[in-house]
Write a protein that holds these residues in place. Structure first.
Motif, PDB file in Angstrom:
ATOM      1  N   ASN A 107      -7.414   7.910   0.174  1.00 27.70           N
ATOM      2  CA  ASN A 107      -6.498   8.904  -0.410  1.00 27.70           C
ATOM      3  C   ASN A 107      -5.113   8.881   0.202  1.00 27.70           C
ATOM      4  OD1 ASN A 107      -8.708   9.687  -1.874  1.00 27.70           O
ATOM      5  ND2 ASN A 107      -9.277  11.302  -0.429  1.00 27.70           N
ATOM      6  N   GLU A 108      -4.972   8.205   1.345  1.00 29.47           N
ATOM      7  CA  GLU A 108      -3.671   8.293   2.033  1.00 29.47           C
ATOM      8  C   GLU A 108      -2.867   7.006   1.979  1.00 29.47           C
ATOM      9  OE1 GLU A 108      -5.933   9.475   5.215  1.00 29.47           O
ATOM     10  OE2 GLU A 108      -6.418  11.016   3.760  1.00 29.47           O
TER      11      GLU A 108
ATOM     12  N   LEU B 100      -8.134   3.165  -5.813  1.00 31.35           N
ATOM     13  CA  LEU B 100      -8.091   3.415  -4.366  1.00 31.35           C
ATOM     14  C   LEU B 100      -8.714   4.767  -4.028  1.00 31.35           C
ATOM     15  CD1 LEU B 100      -4.523   1.980  -3.622  1.00 31.35           C
ATOM     16  CD2 LEU B 100      -6.728   0.948  -3.019  1.00 31.35           C
ATOM     17  N   ARG B 101      -8.475   5.757  -4.867  1.00 26.26           N
ATOM     18  CA  ARG B 101      -9.063   7.085  -4.626  1.00 26.26           C
ATOM     19  C   ARG B 101     -10.577   7.063  -4.822  1.00 26.26           C
ATOM     20  NH1 ARG B 101      -4.925  10.663  -3.814  1.00 26.26           N
ATOM     21  NH2 ARG B 101      -6.155  12.556  -3.892  1.00 26.26           N
ATOM     22  N   GLU B 102     -11.019   6.288  -5.796  1.00 29.21           N
ATOM     23  CA  GLU B 102     -12.461   6.148  -6.037  1.00 29.21           C
ATOM     24  C   GLU B 102     -13.157   5.624  -4.774  1.00 29.21           C
ATOM     25  OE1 GLU B 102     -13.669   6.985  -9.049  1.00 29.21           O
ATOM     26  OE2 GLU B 102     -15.666   6.090  -9.129  1.00 29.21           O
TER      27      GLU B 102
ATOM     28  N   LEU C  61     -15.901   4.386   5.296  1.00 29.76           N
ATOM     29  CA  LEU C  61     -15.910   4.936   3.939  1.00 29.76           C
ATOM     30  C   LEU C  61     -17.073   4.437   3.084  1.00 29.76           C
ATOM     31  CD1 LEU C  61     -12.099   4.984   3.113  1.00 29.76           C
ATOM     32  CD2 LEU C  61     -13.614   6.927   3.472  1.00 29.76           C
ATOM     33  N   PHE C  62     -17.842   3.494   3.626  1.00 29.21           N
ATOM     34  CA  PHE C  62     -18.994   3.033   2.845  1.00 29.21           C
ATOM     35  C   PHE C  62     -20.147   4.010   3.050  1.00 29.21           C
ATOM     36  CE2 PHE C  62     -16.763  -1.060   3.445  1.00 29.21           C
ATOM     37  CZ  PHE C  62     -16.616  -1.398   2.108  1.00 29.21           C
ATOM     38  N   PRO C  63     -20.776   4.480   1.975  1.00 33.28           N
ATOM     39  CA  PRO C  63     -21.888   5.419   2.143  1.00 33.28           C
ATOM     40  C   PRO C  63     -23.085   4.731   2.807  1.00 33.28           C
ATOM     41  CG  PRO C  63     -21.616   4.817  -0.178  1.00 33.28           C
ATOM     42  CD  PRO C  63     -20.500   4.163   0.568  1.00 33.28           C
TER      43      PRO C  63
ATOM     44  N   PHE D 137       0.998  -0.858  -2.875  1.00 36.16           N
ATOM     45  CA  PHE D 137       0.239   0.168  -2.168  1.00 36.16           C
ATOM     46  C   PHE D 137      -0.009  -0.363  -0.754  1.00 36.16           C
ATOM     47  CE2 PHE D 137      -0.743   1.307  -6.520  1.00 36.16           C
ATOM     48  CZ  PHE D 137      -0.801   2.685  -6.482  1.00 36.16           C
ATOM     49  N   THR D 138       0.416   0.392   0.257  1.00 36.15           N
ATOM     50  CA  THR D 138       0.352  -0.111   1.633  1.00 36.15           C
ATOM     51  C   THR D 138      -0.495   0.801   2.512  1.00 36.15           C
ATOM     52  OG1 THR D 138       2.558  -0.948   1.268  1.00 36.15           O
ATOM     53  CG2 THR D 138       1.813  -0.943   3.523  1.00 36.15           C
TER      54      THR D 138
END
Ligand code: AMP
Length: 419
Positions: A159-160, A153-155, A320-322, A271-272
């Motif tokens: 992060n939250e 998920l962090r990759e 979040l997609f580059p 993970f929510t």
């Protein structure tokens, strides 16, 4: 009249402009799995129905209400996989992998099928990235699997995302817990849905994750498994919590998580997404599953699965997609001799592993330049009959670099050197 055929309810198409986002997530899944030493397994989309009845549990919502089950032409009962864990265990048993090197670590990226009511984030065909770890009861293994999901998920830049964990104990602690649940639910059994009334005797824990609103409301006041854990399970949970803290992974203990599948033991987690409230990934330990499927072998197991549709959605919402970088070469061709020359150069560029396109629509030069811009070409070469005659061309850098001169024979090498 033309017949209008649409995609079945609860399914999604991925269009050419969207597939890059899926690949971005899948690449991250593969990269992170590799860092933890997990290797990919692949298995069939359909299996014997019995595998899921036993491996997922015949008192679960998935088996009782949601499976795509049919008889094939050989009169076998077949089911489209509703999840990956039961199949993964079947693969390991069938190929004797539990007798090899332990711990055994595997991951998969699969489609899964559940006949659910389609709504935001809930589909009838969906996709999962899952990982499984076999052969160890150590709470450090639980930490590793949670850390793998967390790192993934962090990759992705998420992060939250909240992590909720719980322990649902072992068959030993469940004995007392089941008795307490039975007593609690019996007093309101008339109000439970029909399926849950049937579960009361067979598996009262399943009532805790029934989706019916009234069952949910009654379940909210039920006794909590955490109050019934045996000493070993308590210690296992405490060690896991300490290990997660040590890893810098923050979590909440949510005593209401029980997970929808039958063979979970001890650790369960989810993970929510704090914005939508949707679960992005979930998993846990299932020390009873291998025995359930094999009849003899006792091999501990644990794992998680993340929902890819939900991840794509959340990442789109958060940008979040580059941005896609300009790539490849477009060869604009005008003239009788220029067209074959452009095709030849395109072939040469492709043989150097570069993306190259040229006109296939007999378009004007202006329209070809527009197309080159739309496909995001990094370099454009205009080839007219003059260029073919002189052998000299100019390469335009669409990413803002200086144009440069080269020859038709050297163009492919000159471009390759700049990419
Ligand atoms: P589960 O094993 O049911 O917890 O599923 C693991 C993950 O898959 C969930 O956390 C969701 O992200 C995803 N998922 C499960 N069911 C669906 C569905 N019907 N549609 C889309 N995603 C789903």
């Amino acid at each position: 009249m033309a017949i209008e055929i649409k995609a079945p309810r609860g399914t999604n198409d991925v269009l050419p402009g969207e597939s890059r986002q899926w690949q971005y997530i899948e690449d991250a899944a593969r990269r992170v799995s590799d860092r933890f030493g997990y290797r990919e397994i692949r298995f069939p989309t359909f299996e014997s129905t019995e595998l899921f009845e036993r491996g997922v549990g015949d008192t679960t919502d998935v088996v009782q209400k949601e499976m795509y089950t049919f008889r094939d032409k050989g009169d076998r009962s077949i089911t489209l996989r509703p999840e990956g864990t039961a199949s993964a265990v079947r693969v390991c048993l069938e190929h004797g992998l539990f007798g090899g090197l332990l711990p055994l670590k595997a991951y998969y990226i699969i489609s899964a099928f559940r006949y659910e009511k389609p709504q935001a984030g809930r589909f009838r065909e969906f996709h999962q990235f899952g990982a499984e770890l076999y052969g160890t009861a150590s709470p450090q293994a639980d930490r590793e699997v949670i850390e793998l999901a967390w790192s993934f998920l962090r990759e992705l830049g998420l992060n939250e995302i909240g992590l909720n964990i719980n322990s649902i104990g072992c068959p030993e602690c469940r004995k007392n817990y089941h008795a307490a649940l039975k007593e609690y639910f019996s007093s309101r059994s008339d109000e439970l849905c029909e399926t849950c009334r049937g579960r009361l005797d067979r598996n009262p824990m399943r009532i805790l994750d029934c989706k019916s609103p009234i069952c949910k409301e009654i379940a909210a006041g039920a006794p909590l498994i955490l109050d019934y854990l045996c000493d070993d399970c308590k210690e296992h949970f405490e060690t896991l919590k300490a290990s997660l803290t040590d890893a810098g992974i923050s979590f909440n203990v949510d005593p209401h998580i029980v997970r929808g599948l039958d063979y979970y033991t001890r650790t369960v987690f989810e993970f929510t997404d704090p914005v939508s409230g949707l679960a992005l990934a979930g998993g846990g330990r299932y020390d009873g599953l291998v025995t359930e499927l094999d009849g003899k072998m006792q091999v501990c197991g644990l794992g998680f699965a993340a929902g890819l549709e939900r991840l794509v959605n959340v990442m789109r919402e958060r940008n979040l997609f580059p941005e896609e970088k300009r790539a490849g070469v477009y060869l604009a061709a005008m003239g009788k001799n220029a067209v074959p020359a452009a095709h030849r150069l395109a072939s040469e560029l492709r043989s150097k592993d570069l993306r190259a396109e040229t006109d296939l629509m007999d378009r004007s030069l202006k329209a070809q330049m527009k197309y080159a811009d739309k496909i995001g070409a990094r370099f454009v070469i205009v080839i007219g009959d003059n260029e073919v005659e002189s052998g000299n061309v100019t390469v335009k850098d669409m990413a803002g670099g200086e144009p440069f001169a080269t020859t038709l024979t050297e163009a492919a090498d000159a471009i390759a050197a700049r990419l």
